[in-house]
Motif scaffolding. Structure first.
Motif, mmCIF file in Angstrom:
data_model
loop_
_atom_site.group_PDB
_atom_site.id
_atom_site.type_symbol
_atom_site.label_atom_id
_atom_site.label_comp_id
_atom_site.label_asym_id
_atom_site.label_seq_id
_atom_site.Cartn_x
_atom_site.Cartn_y
_atom_site.Cartn_z
ATOM 1 N N ASP A 100 0.790 -1.527 -0.234
ATOM 2 C CA ASP A 100 -0.027 0.186 0.413
ATOM 3 C C ASP A 100 0.847 1.312 0.227
ATOM 4 O O ASP A 100 2.245 1.425 0.584
ATOM 5 C CB ASP A 100 -1.209 0.448 1.484
ATOM 6 C CG ASP A 100 -1.869 0.751 1.633
ATOM 7 O OD1 ASP A 100 -2.971 1.110 0.285
ATOM 8 O OD2 ASP A 100 -1.214 2.434 1.738
ATOM 9 N N PRO A 101 0.370 2.149 -0.739
ATOM 10 C CA PRO A 101 1.569 3.610 -1.105
ATOM 11 C C PRO A 101 1.450 4.446 0.621
ATOM 12 O O PRO A 101 2.728 4.658 1.190
ATOM 13 C CB PRO A 101 0.901 4.016 -2.115
ATOM 14 C CG PRO A 101 -0.647 3.626 -2.432
ATOM 15 C CD PRO A 101 -0.499 1.839 -1.820
ATOM 16 N N HIS A 102 0.568 4.297 1.077
ATOM 17 C CA HIS A 102 0.239 5.347 2.060
ATOM 18 C C HIS A 102 1.664 4.254 3.367
ATOM 19 O O HIS A 102 1.553 5.488 3.716
ATOM 20 C CB HIS A 102 -1.393 5.773 2.210
ATOM 21 C CG HIS A 102 -1.541 6.663 1.359
ATOM 22 N ND1 HIS A 102 -1.252 7.706 1.554
ATOM 23 C CD2 HIS A 102 -2.607 5.922 0.551
ATOM 24 C CE1 HIS A 102 -2.296 8.223 0.914
ATOM 25 N NE2 HIS A 102 -2.957 7.134 0.302
ATOM 26 N N PHE A 103 0.913 3.096 3.325
ATOM 27 C CA PHE A 103 1.993 2.306 4.027
ATOM 28 C C PHE A 103 3.578 2.588 4.142
ATOM 29 O O PHE A 103 4.037 2.809 4.995
ATOM 30 C CB PHE A 103 1.229 1.029 4.031
ATOM 31 C CG PHE A 103 1.992 -0.124 4.823
ATOM 32 C CD1 PHE A 103 1.687 -0.308 6.112
ATOM 33 C CD2 PHE A 103 2.800 -0.686 4.805
ATOM 34 C CE1 PHE A 103 2.938 -1.240 7.509
ATOM 35 C CE2 PHE A 103 4.243 -1.530 4.424
ATOM 36 C CZ PHE A 103 3.575 -1.738 6.365
ATOM 37 N N ALA A 122 15.947 2.504 3.584
ATOM 38 C CA ALA A 122 14.616 2.396 4.732
ATOM 39 C C ALA A 122 13.984 1.392 4.843
ATOM 40 O O ALA A 122 13.941 0.005 3.808
ATOM 41 C CB ALA A 122 13.328 3.721 4.300
ATOM 42 N N GLU A 123 13.562 1.178 6.081
ATOM 43 C CA GLU A 123 12.873 -0.893 6.743
ATOM 44 C C GLU A 123 11.436 -0.393 7.063
ATOM 45 O O GLU A 123 10.909 0.306 7.394
ATOM 46 C CB GLU A 123 13.682 -1.328 7.708
ATOM 47 C CG GLU A 123 15.123 -1.544 7.314
ATOM 48 C CD GLU A 123 15.786 -2.125 8.887
ATOM 49 O OE1 GLU A 123 15.267 -2.404 9.451
ATOM 50 O OE2 GLU A 123 17.246 -2.910 8.939
ATOM 51 N N ILE A 124 10.499 -1.497 5.993
ATOM 52 C CA ILE A 124 9.221 -1.261 6.910
ATOM 53 C C ILE A 124 8.320 -2.516 7.283
ATOM 54 O O ILE A 124 9.250 -3.816 6.736
ATOM 55 C CB ILE A 124 8.401 -0.669 5.600
ATOM 56 C CG1 ILE A 124 7.930 -2.204 4.553
ATOM 57 C CG2 ILE A 124 8.776 0.797 5.371
ATOM 58 C CD1 ILE A 124 7.292 -0.858 3.278
ATOM 59 N N PRO A 125 7.685 -2.932 8.115
ATOM 60 C CA PRO A 125 7.461 -4.207 8.400
ATOM 61 C C PRO A 125 6.370 -5.285 7.030
ATOM 62 O O PRO A 125 6.456 -3.973 5.911
ATOM 63 C CB PRO A 125 6.133 -4.468 9.628
ATOM 64 C CG PRO A 125 5.432 -3.018 8.927
ATOM 65 C CD PRO A 125 7.429 -1.813 8.901
ATOM 66 N N LEU A 126 6.778 -5.844 6.981
ATOM 67 C CA LEU A 126 5.336 -6.737 5.867
ATOM 68 C C LEU A 126 4.614 -7.047 6.521
ATOM 69 O O LEU A 126 4.133 -8.399 7.165
ATOM 70 C CB LEU A 126 6.336 -7.421 5.037
ATOM 71 C CG LEU A 126 7.664 -7.096 4.213
ATOM 72 C CD1 LEU A 126 8.064 -8.856 3.630
ATOM 73 C CD2 LEU A 126 6.982 -6.755 3.050
ATOM 74 N N LEU A 127 3.804 -6.686 6.503
ATOM 75 C CA LEU A 127 1.669 -7.116 7.144
ATOM 76 C C LEU A 127 0.739 -7.368 5.766
ATOM 77 O O LEU A 127 1.613 -7.025 4.519
ATOM 78 C CB LEU A 127 1.637 -5.815 7.910
ATOM 79 C CG LEU A 127 1.802 -5.351 9.129
ATOM 80 C CD1 LEU A 127 1.558 -4.326 9.169
ATOM 81 C CD2 LEU A 127 2.660 -5.921 10.015
ATOM 82 N N PRO A 128 -0.249 -8.211 6.426
ATOM 83 C CA PRO A 128 -1.027 -8.608 5.217
ATOM 84 C C PRO A 128 -1.813 -7.482 4.539
ATOM 85 O O PRO A 128 -1.651 -6.380 5.194
ATOM 86 C CB PRO A 128 -1.616 -9.190 5.909
ATOM 87 C CG PRO A 128 -1.189 -10.105 6.663
ATOM 88 C CD PRO A 128 -0.128 -8.682 7.633
ATOM 89 N N ILE A 129 -1.677 -7.067 3.274
ATOM 90 C CA ILE A 129 -2.696 -6.334 2.765
ATOM 91 C C ILE A 129 -3.051 -5.128 2.943
ATOM 92 O O ILE A 129 -3.434 -4.217 3.363
ATOM 93 C CB ILE A 129 -2.219 -6.386 0.676
ATOM 94 C CG1 ILE A 129 -2.400 -5.416 -0.153
ATOM 95 C CG2 ILE A 129 -3.364 -7.642 0.880
ATOM 96 C CD1 ILE A 129 -1.449 -4.441 0.293
ATOM 97 N N GLN A 157 -1.393 -3.787 5.378
ATOM 98 C CA GLN A 157 -1.180 -2.822 5.401
ATOM 99 C C GLN A 157 -2.591 -1.571 5.115
ATOM 100 O O GLN A 157 -2.567 0.075 5.402
ATOM 101 C CB GLN A 157 -0.641 -3.062 4.255
ATOM 102 C CG GLN A 157 0.663 -3.755 4.636
ATOM 103 C CD GLN A 157 1.059 -4.194 3.065
ATOM 104 O OE1 GLN A 157 1.196 -3.054 2.137
ATOM 105 N NE2 GLN A 157 1.518 -4.985 3.294
ATOM 106 N N ARG A 158 -3.798 -1.528 4.453
ATOM 107 C CA ARG A 158 -4.361 -0.360 3.861
ATOM 108 C C ARG A 158 -5.174 -0.359 4.946
ATOM 109 O O ARG A 158 -5.580 1.231 4.975
ATOM 110 C CB ARG A 158 -5.416 -1.569 3.041
ATOM 111 C CG ARG A 158 -5.373 -1.726 1.783
ATOM 112 C CD ARG A 158 -5.844 -2.587 0.654
ATOM 113 N NE ARG A 158 -5.418 -2.924 -0.288
ATOM 114 C CZ ARG A 158 -5.191 -3.877 -1.386
ATOM 115 N NH1 ARG A 158 -6.583 -4.168 -0.707
ATOM 116 N NH2 ARG A 158 -4.821 -4.048 -1.999
#
Length: 676
Positions: free
Chosen positions: A584-587, A615-622, A625-626
């Motif tokens: 998700d782009p906002h995520f 840069a690091e981000i968590p991987l969550l279900p889509i 994320q939304r």
């Protein structure tokens, strides 16, 4: 034998007709991709011959961009690392094609040996009709004739002027620190102020020729004469060829105009100039007795006033000069005597303050000084002052209209924008030529109804803004989530990363394209909707809805999700393009700009290093994320509206204060016998 030139990752992307991210993927996924032959780990360079073999083997029938291959092949034709002479000679060849295509059609039918022998003479003969003292293009004889035929074919498809513009732009990219092009709107405004019908025009610091370009073809009458001088000899020759595609005669001389004037006895109708600012080594000692200083010896620290008088010295009586000037030149104490003389003797006719950003990469808003060499002893009684700061969109039209009215002797006053100032008001102790000092603020409709309406408007906005605050709840013990760097997400194909070009190259090549400003990225201004550019250079990426733009501001990163605009990213802006089905782009924007990511950018000092791939981000279900993305989107809108409300609040404070002090309104519940 042609040398093997070195190419960068950006060059390879152009040669393959792809983005830089694709080249990075090739390097990771293909063991047979050429290894670097030099450069650094961050900016490696490769052998063109090896890259050529690899791309041809992996193109799978795809048509590769001919002009990019031709450019690299032409680079290989010269033993020098600086192909300026070759490009200038190729430009002369393109001028020859532009003016006498039939002669080339006849000559090109001959064998290669005849073409190589005969072509330099014919090119010289045609260029002599336009260029004063044109050098014979000897390097054409060193170029393999098949390459010249390819160049001619490209000129048939794109046009000779466009083809030379491509070669010239590539050279400028190699030497971006040697040149700077004045933005086209400013150049056109200066030409309009000076008068496009001028028979002879001089730019004594012409650079790339941007200020002379509007004069290449006169609207009426026979072709004019364009004169210029440029310190850098290579740039001077390229500029001469560039201007030769018009109908005017051209002479561009190399050298320092102040110390070694190439046109000492020449008087012209018009001078346009963007001189170097704050030049302490302009020649104060050796030029102290120069006859050009008719209005006074320029102080050592006022090089701009030396250029002003140099321009006036080259004008015919009644001729006009327009110079770009720094705002400090309008009020520095050291220059007040010369400013006073310019006003007293009628040489200074107008000062126009440009809006901030009209000339990119300048920390201050610059000015245009319009000067005229007096034709008689009667000095004008007024000087026009124009401030376009409040009209950034149509500043050129506003300034040109004000000057046209003033020059015709008509009323030129517009509150807050322009006014004709009596000379006597300018000749005080400061001789301050800052336009804003003399402008009358625009009249406002200050009424009780307006004050009430503005108060209700901001109250409504604040209520709507408060509703944007996202609802949140405690996360509990599951707060720590494993994170993944963006470089890994790019490897998995979840997003692509596109780096923007440098600010110098951007201003030179793309300044005429719409791009996101810092105010828009900070959320201080809503982006305007604009039509996407119809044509973009192959290596330039256009922004699409859903892209994330990231830039550095102070010690933090700013990320903005693009909603509905299609433009180039802008200088020093990284573009992230996520796969919306997986990311998700906002995520993405929210986590990239979060405070926890600062550790990935900060070095030992206070400088922020923007290697966005770290840069690091968590991987969550889509779906999750939304949900996060919606919260981040609401926070972005909340911040933007809050800043908008703060600005409206400042205006409301001023309105109510003015209403109270001017007895338009009174505090509610107050009963007095006073009268308005």
């Amino acid at each position: 034998m042609a040398k093997d030139v070195e190419v960068t990752v950006a060059d390879i992307a152009r040669l393959g007709g792809v983005g830089r991210a694709a080249v990075s993927n090739w390097r990771r996924r293909h063991d047979d991709f050429p290894q670097p032959v030099g450069g650094t780990s961050v900016n490696p360079v490769f052998s063109l011959a090896e890259v050529r073999r690899w791309l041809l083997a992996h193109s799978e029938g795809k048509k590769l961009p001919e002009r990019e291959w031709l450019w690299q092949d032409l680079r290989a034709c010269t033993a020098s690392d600086d192909p300026a002479e070759l490009i200038a000679d190729l430009g002369a060849f393109l001028v020859y094609l532009h003016r006498n295509r039939a002669d080339w059609a006849e000559l090109s039918a001959a064998d290669d040996a005849t073409v190589a022998t005969e072509l330099p003479r014919r090119v010289h003969a045609v260029c002599a009709e336009i260029l004063d003292d044109p050098p014979t293009p000897h390097s054409l004889a060193k170029v393999e004739v098949p390459l010249l035929r390819r160049l001619a074919d490209l000129a048939d498809a794109d046009g000779p002027a466009t083809t030379f513009g491509f070669l010239r732009d590539r050279w400028f990219e190699l030497h971006s620190r040697r040149t700077y092009a004045t933005p086209e709107p400013v150049a056109k405004l200066m030409a309009e102020l000076a008068g496009l019908a001028a028979e002879a025009v001089l730019d004594p610091a012409c650079g790339t020729g941007a200020l002379l370009e509007p004069f290449r073809s006169r609207p009426n009458g026979p072709p004019g004469l364009l004169l210029g001088q440029e310190l850098d000899a290579a740039t001077a020759r390229l500029t001469a060829v560039h201007l030769a595609f018009g109908s005017a005669r051209v002479k561009i001389a190399p050298g320092d105009s102040l110390r070694n004037d190439a046109f000492p006895d020449v008087l012209v109708d018009t001078v346009v100039c963007y001189p170097p600012f704050n030049d302490r080594a302009w020649g104060y000692e050796e030029l102290a007795a120069d006859p050009r200083w008719d209005y006074g010896l320029p102080p050592r620290m006022e090089s701009e006033l030396a250029w002003v008088q140099h321009a006036l010295a080259h004008l015919k009586p009644g001729g006009t000069a327009v110079l770009v000037m720094p705002p400090a030149a309008a009020n520095r104490r050291s220059g007040r005597r010369i400013r006073s003389q310019l006003i007293r003797r009628g040489a200074l006719r107008a000062v126009i303050a440009l809006p901030q950003g009209a000339v990119p990469n300048m920390a201050v808003a610059l000015m245009l000084w319009v000067l005229r060499r007096p034709a008689d002893a009667r000095a004008p009684e007024h000087v026009l002052m124009v401030d376009t700061a409040t009209r950034p969109v149509d500043f050129a039209r506003v300034a040109a209209d004000a000057w046209a009215r003033f020059d015709r002797g008509e009323h030129a006053d517009e509150p807050g924008v322009s006014t004709a100032v009596p000379v006597v008001e300018l000749l005080d102790d400061a001789v301050d030529l800052t336009p804003a000092r003399y402008l009358v603020p625009p009249a406002e409709d200050l009424t009780p109804e307006r004050i009430t309406a503005e108060g209700e408007k901001i109250a409504t906005l604040l209520r709507a803004t408060a509703d944007l605050i996202p609802a949140v709840e405690a996360l509990g013990e599951s707060g720590n989530l494993p994170t993944v760097p963006l470089a890994e997400l790019e490897r998995r194909g979840m997003l692509t990363i596109h780096q923007s070009m440098s600010a110098a190259n951007f201003s030179l090549l793309l300044s005429d394209l719409p791009f996101f400003t810092l105010e828009e990225l900070l959320g201080e201004k809503r982006p305007d909707d604009v039509a996407p550019p119809s044509v973009l250079a192959q290596h330039v990426i256009a922004v699409e809805p859903g892209d994330v733009l990231v830039t550095q501001h102070a010690t933090r990163l700013i990320a903005l999700v693009v909603a509905n605009r299609c433009v180039v990213p802008g200088p020093r802006v990284t573009l992230l393009r996520p796969d919306p089905e997986r990311l998700d782009p906002h995520f993405l924007a929210g986590f990239v700009s979060g405070s926890t990511n600062v550790r990935h950018y900060t070095g030992t000092g206070s400088r922020l290093f923007t290697d966005i791939r770290r840069a690091e981000i968590p991987l969550l279900p889509i779906e999750e994320q939304r949900a996060y993305g919606e919260a981040f989107r609401r926070l972005t809108d909340f911040g933007r509206d809050l800043r908008h409300a703060a600005a409206m609040g400042e205006d409301l404070i001023r309105l109510i204060s003015d209403g109270l002090t001017q007895r338009i309104v009174r505090p509610a519940g107050t009963h007095t016998n006073g009268t308005r």
